[in-house]
Scaffold this active site. Structure first.
Site, short mmCIF file in Angstrom:
data_model
loop_
_atom_site.label_atom_id
_atom_site.label_comp_id
_atom_site.label_asym_id
_atom_site.label_seq_id
_atom_site.Cartn_x
_atom_site.Cartn_y
_atom_site.Cartn_z
N THR A 123 0.81 -1.21 0.00
CA THR A 123 0.00 0.00 0.00
C THR A 123 0.84 1.27 0.00
OG1 THR A 123 -1.74 -1.16 1.22
CG2 THR A 123 -1.84 1.24 1.20
N LYS A 176 -1.13 -1.06 -4.15
CA LYS A 176 -2.45 -0.52 -3.80
C LYS A 176 -2.27 0.94 -3.44
CE LYS A 176 -6.04 -1.00 -0.24
NZ LYS A 176 -6.70 -1.96 0.67
N LYS A 231 -3.94 4.46 -1.95
CA LYS A 231 -5.00 5.08 -1.17
C LYS A 231 -5.37 6.41 -1.81
CE LYS A 231 -5.55 2.25 2.42
NZ LYS A 231 -6.86 1.67 2.80
N ASP A 244 -7.94 2.12 -3.65
CA ASP A 244 -8.86 2.12 -2.51
C ASP A 244 -9.28 3.55 -2.22
OD1 ASP A 244 -10.34 1.70 -0.26
OD2 ASP A 244 -8.72 0.86 0.96
N GLU A 295 -11.65 -0.30 -4.85
CA GLU A 295 -12.26 -0.65 -3.57
C GLU A 295 -13.12 0.48 -3.05
OE1 GLU A 295 -10.30 -2.55 0.27
OE2 GLU A 295 -8.81 -2.16 -1.28
N ASP A 319 -15.82 -3.07 0.51
CA ASP A 319 -15.03 -3.19 1.74
C ASP A 319 -15.91 -2.79 2.91
OD1 ASP A 319 -13.24 -3.28 3.80
OD2 ASP A 319 -11.85 -1.82 2.99
N LYS A 344 -12.08 -9.12 5.55
CA LYS A 344 -11.11 -8.77 6.59
C LYS A 344 -11.58 -9.41 7.89
CE LYS A 344 -9.81 -4.22 4.76
NZ LYS A 344 -9.90 -2.75 4.99
N CYS A 382 -6.74 -6.42 5.18
CA CYS A 382 -6.36 -6.34 6.58
C CYS A 382 -6.42 -4.91 7.07
CB CYS A 382 -4.94 -6.87 6.78
SG CYS A 382 -3.66 -5.87 5.94
N ASP A 408 -4.25 -8.72 0.05
CA ASP A 408 -3.74 -7.44 0.54
C ASP A 408 -3.43 -7.60 2.03
OD1 ASP A 408 -3.12 -4.76 0.93
OD2 ASP A 408 -5.21 -4.16 1.14
N ASP A 442 -0.46 -6.71 3.80
CA ASP A 442 0.84 -6.05 3.87
C ASP A 442 1.10 -5.34 5.19
OD1 ASP A 442 -1.01 -4.05 3.52
OD2 ASP A 442 0.18 -2.91 2.09
#
Length: 321
Positions: free
Chosen positions: A119, A142, A144, A169, A195, A218, A240, A268, A290, A292
Site C-alpha cells: 500500500t 495498492k 489510497k 482504494d 475498492e 469493503d 477482513k 487487513c 492485501d 501487507d
C-alpha cells in the site's frame, strides 16, 4: 481457561494516510488463552469507523465466560474486532492441543504463498510518485485515494511504477459523479480493481452504473449477512477478519461469496504478523491478497511471517496456528 488481553503498539516505517486520517503507529489488542498447558493467541485492530475503541473491545472480551468455545463465541459477540481476536486465539489453542495446524483442522489444503499488494499512502502526487518508483519492483501496488482531486495522484503512481498492477482504494471518499468521471481513466491507466468508491449506505448509485473496472465492497461487506445488499453494486468482496469477527466467519463468507458469483479479495487493518497469519488461509486462491500490514511496520512480532518474491507465506506454529 484464562483470557488475557494486552495492548501492543507497533511503530510504522512511515506515516500511513488514508482519506479519513493519518497514523504513525499501529495499536492492537492481543488475546492470549491459557488452559494451563497450552496457549492460543489472536490479534485485532479496533477501528473507529465501526465505533470500536481499544477500551470498548477490551470490555467485550473481558465479559466473556472462561469456558468460551468457538461456536458459543459466534452467539455471544457480533462480527467485529473483539470476536476476531478471540476466535483466532481459540483456533490457535485448538491446534496446539491437537498437535496439528489450523489449516488441517479446518479441512483446507496446505496453504501456498500468495502475492500481496503493497500500500502507498494518500499524499501529494510527487510524493506518491516517489513511493511508487521506490516500490516499482513489486508486482501489485495498492494506492489510497478518496478525494475529488485524485487524477494527478493516479497519473503520478503509474509514472512511478509503469509495470506494476495497480488497485485503488477510495475508502468511501468519492461521490458517484467523481467515480463516473474517473472510471475511464482507471481503465486507461490499467487499474485492476477499485475498492469502495462510494460511502457504505450511499452506494445505491452503483446499481446500473457502468463498472469498466471491477468494484470491490469493503466497508459495505462485513459478514455473510452483508451479501444480499451487495447485489448489482459490486463484483468483488473484501474479506477482513476484523470485520467478519474471526477466521470462522471469514471462511464461511468466502464460501458464500464465491457461490454467489463474487470474486474475493482478502484484506487487513494495519496489524502485525499475528493478525495476518489466519488471513493467509482465507487468501488462498483469492483474486487479490492485501496482507501487507507487517511490511508497513518498523518492527514486527517474533517469528514474523515470511514475505519474499513468492508472496506472504504460511505462518510457523511458533507465531500462530
Amino acid at each position: 481457561m484464562k483470557i488475557e488481553v494486552t495492548r501492543d503498539t507497533f511503530p510504522l516505517a512511515q506515516v500511513f494516510r488514508i482519506s479519513r486520517g493519518a497514523r504513525t503507529e499501529a495499536e492492537v489488542l492481543t488475546v492470549t488463552l491459557d488452559d494451563g498447558t497450552h496457549q492460543g493467541r489472536g490479534e485485532c485492530v479496533p477501528y473507529a469507523r465501526y465505533n470500536e475503541t481499544l477500551a470498548s473491545v477490551e470490555a467485550q472480551i473481558a465479559a466473556l465466560p472462561p469456558d468460551i468455545t468457538r461456536k458459543g463465541l459466534q452467539d455471544l459477540l457480533e462480527a467485529g474486532a473483539a470476536r476476531n481476536a478471540v476466535d483466532c486465539a481459540l483456533w490457535d489453542l485448538e491446534a496446539k492441543r491437537a498437535g496439528k495446524r489450523v489449516w488441517e483442522l479446518a479441512g483446507l489444503e496446505a496453504p501456498k504463498p500468495e502475492v500481496t499488494a503493497y500500500t502507498l499512502s494518500l499524499d501529494e502526487p510527487a510524493a506518491m510518485e516517489a513511493q511508487a518508483a521506490k516500490n516499482a519492483w513489486r508486482p501489485l501496488l495498492k494506492i489510497k485515494l478518496g478525494t475529488p482531486d485524485d487524477m494527478p495522484r493516479l497519473e503520478a503512481v503509474r509514472r512511478g511504477a509503469p509495470k506494476s498492477t495497480i488497485i485503488v482504494d477510495a475508502n468511501e471518499g468519492w461521490s458517484a459523479e467523481v467515480y463516473a468521471d474517473l472510471a475511464p481513466h482507471l481503465v486507461r491507466l490499467g487499474v485492476a480493481l477499485v475498492e469502495q468508491p462510494l460511502p457504505a449506505g450511499l452506494d445505491e448509485a452503483l446499481i446500473g452504473m457502468e463498472r469498466p473496472v471491477p468494484v470491490c465492497a469493503d466497508e459495505s461487506c462485513h459478514d455473510r449477512a452483508s451479501l444480499p445488499d451487495l447485489k448489482g453494486k459490486y463484483d468483488v468482496v473484501n474479506i477482513k477478519l476484523d470485520k467478519t469477527g474471526g477466521l470462522t466467519e471469514a471462511l464461511e463468507l468466502r464460501k458464500a461469496a464465491l457461490a454467489e458469483g463474487y470474486k474475493v479479495m482478502v484484506g487487513c487493518m494495519v496489524g502485525s504478523s499475528l493478525a495476518m497469519a489466519p488471513a493467509v488461509l482465507v487468501a488462498q486462491g483469492a483474486m487479490i491478497t492485501d496482507l501487507d500490514g507487517p511490511l508497513l511496520m518498523a518492527k514486527d512480532r517474533d517469528a514474523a511471517l515470511q514475505y519474499d518474491e513468492a508472496g506472504v507465506h504460511l505462518s510457523t506454529a511458533a507465531l500462530w496456528g
